[in-house]
Design a protein around this motif. Structure first.
Motif, PDB file in Angstrom:
ATOM      1  N   LEU A  25       0.773  -1.231  -0.026  1.00  0.00           N
ATOM      2  CA  LEU A  25      -0.103  -0.091  -0.014  1.00  0.00           C
ATOM      3  C   LEU A  25       0.785   1.256   0.107  1.00  0.00           C
ATOM      4  O   LEU A  25       0.650   2.224  -0.671  1.00  0.00           O
ATOM      5  N   LEU A  26       1.938   1.109   0.792  1.00  0.00           N
ATOM      6  CA  LEU A  26       2.859   2.453   0.745  1.00  0.00           C
ATOM      7  C   LEU A  26       3.401   2.624  -0.295  1.00  0.00           C
ATOM      8  O   LEU A  26       3.638   3.784  -0.951  1.00  0.00           O
ATOM      9  N   ALA A  27       3.840   1.734  -1.050  1.00  0.00           N
ATOM     10  CA  ALA A  27       4.609   1.629  -2.363  1.00  0.00           C
ATOM     11  C   ALA A  27       3.614   2.168  -3.555  1.00  0.00           C
ATOM     12  O   ALA A  27       4.056   2.882  -4.373  1.00  0.00           O
ATOM     13  N   GLU A  28       2.488   1.910  -3.342  1.00  0.00           N
ATOM     14  CA  GLU A  28       1.420   2.119  -4.207  1.00  0.00           C
ATOM     15  C   GLU A  28       1.314   3.742  -4.013  1.00  0.00           C
ATOM     16  O   GLU A  28       1.082   4.638  -5.101  1.00  0.00           O
ATOM     17  N   ALA A  29       1.106   4.123  -3.023  1.00  0.00           N
ATOM     18  CA  ALA A  29       0.771   5.493  -2.394  1.00  0.00           C
ATOM     19  C   ALA A  29       2.064   6.455  -3.010  1.00  0.00           C
ATOM     20  O   ALA A  29       1.818   7.810  -3.395  1.00  0.00           O
ATOM     21  N   GLU A 146       7.586   4.570  14.041  1.00  0.00           N
ATOM     22  CA  GLU A 146       7.131   3.392  14.792  1.00  0.00           C
ATOM     23  C   GLU A 146       5.577   3.524  14.704  1.00  0.00           C
ATOM     24  O   GLU A 146       4.826   4.562  14.821  1.00  0.00           O
ATOM     25  N   ILE A 147       4.727   2.306  14.306  1.00  0.00           N
ATOM     26  CA  ILE A 147       3.456   2.629  13.925  1.00  0.00           C
ATOM     27  C   ILE A 147       2.749   1.190  14.610  1.00  0.00           C
ATOM     28  O   ILE A 147       3.349   0.082  14.452  1.00  0.00           O
ATOM     29  N   ASP A 148       1.756   1.454  15.724  1.00  0.00           N
ATOM     30  CA  ASP A 148       0.961   0.353  16.241  1.00  0.00           C
ATOM     31  C   ASP A 148      -0.114  -0.371  14.899  1.00  0.00           C
ATOM     32  O   ASP A 148      -0.575   0.231  14.213  1.00  0.00           O
ATOM     33  N   ILE A 149      -0.012  -1.977  15.211  1.00  0.00           N
ATOM     34  CA  ILE A 149      -0.378  -2.582  14.174  1.00  0.00           C
ATOM     35  C   ILE A 149      -1.824  -2.683  14.046  1.00  0.00           C
ATOM     36  O   ILE A 149      -2.593  -3.034  13.117  1.00  0.00           O
ATOM     37  N   ARG A 158      -1.392   6.227   5.919  1.00  0.00           N
ATOM     38  CA  ARG A 158      -1.615   7.758   6.203  1.00  0.00           C
ATOM     39  C   ARG A 158      -0.652   8.213   6.983  1.00  0.00           C
ATOM     40  O   ARG A 158       0.163   9.145   7.153  1.00  0.00           O
ATOM     41  N   PHE A 159      -0.476   7.562   8.289  1.00  0.00           N
ATOM     42  CA  PHE A 159       0.400   8.102   9.158  1.00  0.00           C
ATOM     43  C   PHE A 159       1.648   7.963   8.755  1.00  0.00           C
ATOM     44  O   PHE A 159       2.707   8.851   8.902  1.00  0.00           O
ATOM     45  N   ILE A 160       2.172   6.827   7.952  1.00  0.00           N
ATOM     46  CA  ILE A 160       3.419   6.896   7.518  1.00  0.00           C
ATOM     47  C   ILE A 160       3.887   7.889   6.436  1.00  0.00           C
ATOM     48  O   ILE A 160       5.007   8.536   6.706  1.00  0.00           O
ATOM     49  N   LEU A 161       2.937   8.029   5.726  1.00  0.00           N
ATOM     50  CA  LEU A 161       3.102   9.189   4.832  1.00  0.00           C
ATOM     51  C   LEU A 161       3.214  10.590   5.157  1.00  0.00           C
ATOM     52  O   LEU A 161       4.279  11.330   5.007  1.00  0.00           O
ATOM     53  N   ASN A 162       2.553  10.878   6.507  1.00  0.00           N
ATOM     54  CA  ASN A 162       2.765  12.001   7.063  1.00  0.00           C
ATOM     55  C   ASN A 162       4.010  12.168   7.621  1.00  0.00           C
ATOM     56  O   ASN A 162       4.751  13.327   7.868  1.00  0.00           O
ATOM     57  N   ASP A 165       6.622  12.936   5.194  1.00  0.00           N
ATOM     58  CA  ASP A 165       6.706  14.360   5.099  1.00  0.00           C
ATOM     59  C   ASP A 165       7.199  15.110   6.021  1.00  0.00           C
ATOM     60  O   ASP A 165       8.028  15.986   5.484  1.00  0.00           O
ATOM     61  N   ARG A 166       7.124  14.967   7.258  1.00  0.00           N
ATOM     62  CA  ARG A 166       7.633  15.572   8.194  1.00  0.00           C
ATOM     63  C   ARG A 166       9.278  15.416   8.157  1.00  0.00           C
ATOM     64  O   ARG A 166      10.135  16.396   8.455  1.00  0.00           O
ATOM     65  N   LEU A 167       9.739  14.182   8.087  1.00  0.00           N
ATOM     66  CA  LEU A 167      11.116  13.920   7.798  1.00  0.00           C
ATOM     67  C   LEU A 167      11.760  14.541   6.708  1.00  0.00           C
ATOM     68  O   LEU A 167      13.143  15.169   6.683  1.00  0.00           O
ATOM     69  N   LYS A 168      10.901  14.562   5.637  1.00  0.00           N
ATOM     70  CA  LYS A 168      11.488  15.661   4.328  1.00  0.00           C
ATOM     71  C   LYS A 168      11.890  17.079   4.628  1.00  0.00           C
ATOM     72  O   LYS A 168      12.691  17.803   4.128  1.00  0.00           O
TER      73      LYS A 168
END
Length: 170
Positions: A25-29, A146-149, A158-162, A165-168
């Motif tokens: 899903l992340l790769a697709e996004a 880190e994210i809770d499953i 969405r959490f990972i993408l955000n 973006d903050r890291l960028k």
């Protein structure tokens, strides 16, 4: 996240944490290619795990180096790679010579939650009896996203993408 050099995102965690699902899903996004680290295990590792025997550091060494080579080849486009990356020494091999372009996404869950997931899973070579050995080896990364499953895959992505973006921005 596009640039001359892409990010290599390792989606990590123990077996059954959702690495492949979230990674795809992340790769697709991100419009990145996705690679499942399990596909790069030598046959000897798969036979060993299928027999219920945990892998040793020696067993994993060549596999981790193969994933590092894959990551290096994907720097031009970026990539999402699902890989348990249980120990810091494993992550050091995965990011060898590409440290600044690597981010880890750690899918964290309790033993009980992941055991439940493994009991639902069909057709995977990793038996649930090896889960405890993975938890025993797990050394959570200090600087991962880190994210809770225990939330929906869409919410996790969405959490990972955000977070990316903050890291960028930094």
């Amino acid at each position: 996240m596009s640039s001359d050099i892409g990010y290599i995102l390792f989606v990590m965690g123990v077996s059954g944490s959702g690495k492949s699902t979230i990674g795809k899903l992340l790769a697709e996004a991100l419009d990145y290619p996705f690679f499942d680290g399990d596909d790069f295990h030598p046959e000897s590792n798969i036979k060993k795990m299928s027999a219920g025997d945990p892998l040793t550091d020696e067993d994993r060494h060549g596999w981790l180096l193969a994933l590092n080579e894959l990551a290096k080849k994907q720097l031009g486009t970026g990539a999402v790679i699902a890989c348990s990356a249980l120990k810091e020494s494993y992550r050091n091999l995965l990011q060898k010579d590409i440290d600044n372009n690597v981010h880890y996404i750690y899918l964290k869950g309790s033993f009980e939650d992941i055991l439940y997931r493994l009991k639902q899973r069909k057709g995977h070579f990793m038996p649930m009896e090896l889960l405890q050995s993975q938890f025993d080896l797990m050394s959570p990364p200090k600087d991962a996203i880190e994210i809770d499953i225990n939330q929906s895959p869409d919410k996790m992505v969405r959490f990972i993408l955000n977070a990316l973006d903050r890291l960028k921005e930094n």
